[in-house]
Design an enzyme around this catalytic site. Sequence first.
Site: not given
Ligand code: C5J
Length: 231
Positions: A32, A80, A137, A140, A165-166, A170, A210
């Site tokens: 994204d 996205e 897509k 997320k 990102v972020t 996502c 972990q």
């Molecule tokens: C992504 C969002 N790409 N933060 N989307 O992280 O809404």
Amino acid sequence: MAPPTSAATTMIAAEPAPIGLDWASTALLIIDMQRDFLEPGGFGETLGNDVSQLARAVPPIAAVLAAARRIGLPVIHTREGHLPDLSDAPPAKVARGAPSLRIGDPGPMGRILIRGEPGHDIVPELYPRADEIVIDKPGKGAFYATELSDVLQKYGIETLLVCGVTTEVCVNTTVREANDRGYRCIVIADGCASYFPEFHAAGLAMIKAQGGIFGWVAESPAVLAAMAEQG
Ligand code: C5J
């Protein structure tokens, strides 16, 4: 694009431990890196975010992308966004919060988070080449309602180098989806960013905690060093 054929294992310095990978079954997954998230006037800013926080991820991603192209790794970019009629946008997502503009509203870069609009496109520095894969897509996670699983199977991918990102939204969602499907994810720490530096740090910490519950975390110089061994 033809993936590398060598089956040699390369080690990457990572946390929680170094990881060995076979370049022939590895792909670069860039999440994204769209104008809607990184530039003023897009979806990210409508939600009240300081979009300048995301710019720091661009140079590390550009370096890894150039190296991936050099060694012939499959490169997958995700975006996205939603269909113009919003038929793939859950009303709960569109209605959420109190943004200055909602998904589908006209903004300075076209309709917010709508496929085909200028804001939905990938930033020029990381623009996909014609032979690279672009996955659109609606959610997320990059596996939800997309062809990503089929693409990875087609290329025989077992390991994903993940950036974008972020970090906590996502990237994290996609890494968790990938982990459940059996993929090994190496998240490139400085190739990810968040509007909230503390969420970036927490998002990476969750992945590598972990014993690497969702995957590994590596810095781009370590990834680039391993790629340099390949060619
Ligand atoms: C992504 C969002 N790409 N933060 N989307 O992280 O809404």
